[in-house]
Design an enzyme around this catalytic site. Structure first.
Site, PDB file in Angstrom:
ATOM      1  N   LYS A  16       0.829  -1.222   0.000  1.00 39.07           N
ATOM      2  CA  LYS A  16       0.000   0.000   0.000  1.00 39.07           C
ATOM      3  C   LYS A  16       0.859   1.268   0.000  1.00 39.07           C
ATOM      4  O   LYS A  16       0.611   2.186  -0.770  1.00 39.07           O
ATOM      5  CB  LYS A  16      -0.913   0.035   1.241  1.00 39.07           C
ATOM      6  CG  LYS A  16      -1.936  -1.073   1.307  1.00 39.07           C
ATOM      7  CD  LYS A  16      -2.936  -0.842   2.445  1.00 39.07           C
ATOM      8  CE  LYS A  16      -2.347  -0.970   3.845  1.00 39.07           C
ATOM      9  NZ  LYS A  16      -1.883  -2.327   4.172  1.00 39.07           N
ATOM     10  N   ARG A  45     -10.121   1.012   7.844  1.00 36.21           N
ATOM     11  CA  ARG A  45      -9.830  -0.398   8.118  1.00 36.21           C
ATOM     12  C   ARG A  45     -11.009  -1.110   8.762  1.00 36.21           C
ATOM     13  O   ARG A  45     -10.913  -2.299   9.064  1.00 36.21           O
ATOM     14  CB  ARG A  45      -8.634  -0.496   9.052  1.00 36.21           C
ATOM     15  CG  ARG A  45      -7.281  -0.614   8.333  1.00 36.21           C
ATOM     16  CD  ARG A  45      -6.209  -0.683   9.394  1.00 36.21           C
ATOM     17  NE  ARG A  45      -5.000  -1.336   8.997  1.00 36.21           N
ATOM     18  CZ  ARG A  45      -3.872  -0.689   8.656  1.00 36.21           C
ATOM     19  NH1 ARG A  45      -3.852   0.615   8.591  1.00 36.21           N
ATOM     20  NH2 ARG A  45      -2.790  -1.379   8.385  1.00 36.21           N
ATOM     21  N   ARG A 104      10.969  -6.809   5.287  1.00 33.60           N
ATOM     22  CA  ARG A 104      10.914  -5.369   5.575  1.00 33.60           C
ATOM     23  C   ARG A 104      11.431  -5.080   6.992  1.00 33.60           C
ATOM     24  O   ARG A 104      12.014  -4.033   7.245  1.00 33.60           O
ATOM     25  CB  ARG A 104       9.464  -4.888   5.435  1.00 33.60           C
ATOM     26  CG  ARG A 104       9.267  -3.416   5.715  1.00 33.60           C
ATOM     27  CD  ARG A 104       7.867  -2.958   5.364  1.00 33.60           C
ATOM     28  NE  ARG A 104       6.866  -3.401   6.315  1.00 33.60           N
ATOM     29  CZ  ARG A 104       5.553  -3.214   6.182  1.00 33.60           C
ATOM     30  NH1 ARG A 104       5.078  -2.624   5.105  1.00 33.60           N
ATOM     31  NH2 ARG A 104       4.698  -3.626   7.086  1.00 33.60           N
ATOM     32  N   ARG A 154      10.194  -1.237  12.441  1.00 34.52           N
ATOM     33  CA  ARG A 154       8.836  -1.199  12.978  1.00 34.52           C
ATOM     34  C   ARG A 154       8.633  -2.276  14.041  1.00 34.52           C
ATOM     35  O   ARG A 154       8.941  -3.444  13.824  1.00 34.52           O
ATOM     36  CB  ARG A 154       7.821  -1.385  11.835  1.00 34.52           C
ATOM     37  CG  ARG A 154       7.535  -0.120  11.093  1.00 34.52           C
ATOM     38  CD  ARG A 154       6.574  -0.318   9.956  1.00 34.52           C
ATOM     39  NE  ARG A 154       5.298  -0.913  10.346  1.00 34.52           N
ATOM     40  CZ  ARG A 154       4.221  -0.923   9.580  1.00 34.52           C
ATOM     41  NH1 ARG A 154       4.260  -0.353   8.389  1.00 34.52           N
ATOM     42  NH2 ARG A 154       3.107  -1.488   9.975  1.00 34.52           N
ATOM     43  N   ARG A 197      -2.005  -9.278  12.699  1.00 33.09           N
ATOM     44  CA  ARG A 197      -2.508  -8.228  11.808  1.00 33.09           C
ATOM     45  C   ARG A 197      -3.290  -8.841  10.644  1.00 33.09           C
ATOM     46  O   ARG A 197      -4.287  -8.280  10.186  1.00 33.09           O
ATOM     47  CB  ARG A 197      -1.340  -7.373  11.284  1.00 33.09           C
ATOM     48  CG  ARG A 197      -0.797  -6.423  12.364  1.00 33.09           C
ATOM     49  CD  ARG A 197       0.652  -6.013  12.119  1.00 33.09           C
ATOM     50  NE  ARG A 197       0.845  -5.214  10.934  1.00 33.09           N
ATOM     51  CZ  ARG A 197       2.025  -5.066  10.318  1.00 33.09           C
ATOM     52  NH1 ARG A 197       3.113  -5.687  10.766  1.00 33.09           N
ATOM     53  NH2 ARG A 197       2.114  -4.323   9.242  1.00 33.09           N
TER      54      ARG A 197
HETATM   55  P1  AMP Z   1       0.154   0.481   8.684  1.00 33.02           P
HETATM   56  O1  AMP Z   1       1.379   1.308   8.658  1.00 33.02           O
HETATM   57  O2  AMP Z   1      -0.940   0.998   7.794  1.00 33.02           O
HETATM   58  O3  AMP Z   1       0.434  -0.986   8.480  1.00 33.02           O
HETATM   59  O4  AMP Z   1      -0.443   0.601  10.180  1.00 33.02           O
HETATM   60  C1  AMP Z   1       0.283   0.137  11.299  1.00 33.02           C
HETATM   61  C2  AMP Z   1      -0.638  -0.046  12.481  1.00 33.02           C
HETATM   62  O5  AMP Z   1      -1.225   1.221  12.834  1.00 33.02           O
HETATM   63  C3  AMP Z   1      -1.815  -0.969  12.265  1.00 33.02           C
HETATM   64  O6  AMP Z   1      -1.493  -2.333  12.446  1.00 33.02           O
HETATM   65  C4  AMP Z   1      -2.782  -0.470  13.337  1.00 33.02           C
HETATM   66  O7  AMP Z   1      -2.398  -0.908  14.627  1.00 33.02           O
HETATM   67  C5  AMP Z   1      -2.554   1.030  13.272  1.00 33.02           C
HETATM   68  N1  AMP Z   1      -3.462   1.671  12.283  1.00 33.02           N
HETATM   69  C6  AMP Z   1      -3.110   2.301  11.135  1.00 33.02           C
HETATM   70  N2  AMP Z   1      -4.204   2.727  10.476  1.00 33.02           N
HETATM   71  C7  AMP Z   1      -5.261   2.336  11.222  1.00 33.02           C
HETATM   72  C8  AMP Z   1      -6.665   2.440  11.066  1.00 33.02           C
HETATM   73  N3  AMP Z   1      -7.216   3.020   9.989  1.00 33.02           N
HETATM   74  N4  AMP Z   1      -7.464   1.921  12.038  1.00 33.02           N
HETATM   75  C9  AMP Z   1      -6.943   1.349  13.137  1.00 33.02           C
HETATM   76  N5  AMP Z   1      -5.630   1.173  13.333  1.00 33.02           N
HETATM   77  C10 AMP Z   1      -4.788   1.676  12.391  1.00 33.02           C
END
Ligand code: AMP
Length: 194
Positions: A14, A89, A128, A134, A145
């Site tokens: 993404k 999400r 990654r 991270r 996840r």
């Molecule tokens: P990402 O970088 O998009 O993979 O997001 C990393 C983490 O941030 C996710 O696993 C969630 O814990 C949190 N997170 C990011 N976006 C959202 C969202 N829209 N709703 C809830 N948690 C989020």
């Protein structure tokens, strides 16, 4: 104005694809994961709350993330629209986004769904992890996840599919070819609307 949701499981690309296509459409890229990681780095109250969920591979509660997103949208200026990366999400978030955009006389135009087989997702995230730093790029968190993605996030794709906005994309292969595929699929879809 053009509002695109870039959708997919963890490790589906993404962030990479949002970066690759944003300049083509002159869109502002909002990654809610990046926004939360910034809050954590700044040690804000939102960051402290979010960290517990992120580290456990769980979603940050809807009310918190919706407020975070609303704040980012309020500060936006002149771009031609937004790429939403990692938001919505949950269906509650999707409904909130629709309301926020409607207030501005806008809507979600398309959901780009990056499709990648599960074992490749895990492999990509573990690769990654060597460079991302991270806290949630480890096997236990990524499996969690993925479960959350299947139970709570897949319904978002179905929500937009029912509105005819779903664009499935094969997320396996050369990064540039995938970007080109997304751009031409979006252009085809948007032209059809005119
Ligand atoms: P990402 O970088 O998009 O993979 O997001 C990393 C983490 O941030 C996710 O696993 C969630 O814990 C949190 N997170 C990011 N976006 C959202 C969202 N829209 N709703 C809830 N948690 C989020």
């Amino acid at each position: 104005m053009l509002n695109i949701v870039v959708f997919g499981a963890p490790g589906s690309g993404k962030g990479t694809q949002s970066d690759a296509i944003k300049s083509h459409f002159n869109l502002f890229h909002i990654s809610t994961g990046d926004v939360l990681r910034q809050e954590i780095a700044l040690d804000t109250e939102t960051g402290r709350i979010a960290k517990k969920y992120i580290d456990g591979g769980q979603l940050v509660p809807d009310d918190i993330i919706i407020e975070v997103l609303a704040h980012v949208l309020d500060k936006l200026d002149h771009q031609d629209g937004v790429i939403f990366d990692g938001f919505p999400r949950t269906v509650v978030q999707a409904e909130a986004l629709d309301r926020m955009l409607e207030k501005r006389g806008q809507r979600v135009d398309a959901l780009v769904d990056l499709q990648v087989p599960e074992e490749l997702l895990v492999e990509r995230v573990l690769n990654r992890s060597k460079v991302s730093g991270r806290s949630d790029d480890n096997e236990e968190a990524v499996r969690q996840r993925l479960e959350v993605y299947k139970s709570r996030t897949i319904p978002v794709m179905e929500y937009y599919r029912a509105m005819g906005k779903h664009i499935p994309i094969n997320g396996v292969g050369d990064i540039n070819e995938i970007s080109q595929g997304i751009i031409s699929a979006l252009e085809q879809k948007l032209n059809r609307k005119v």
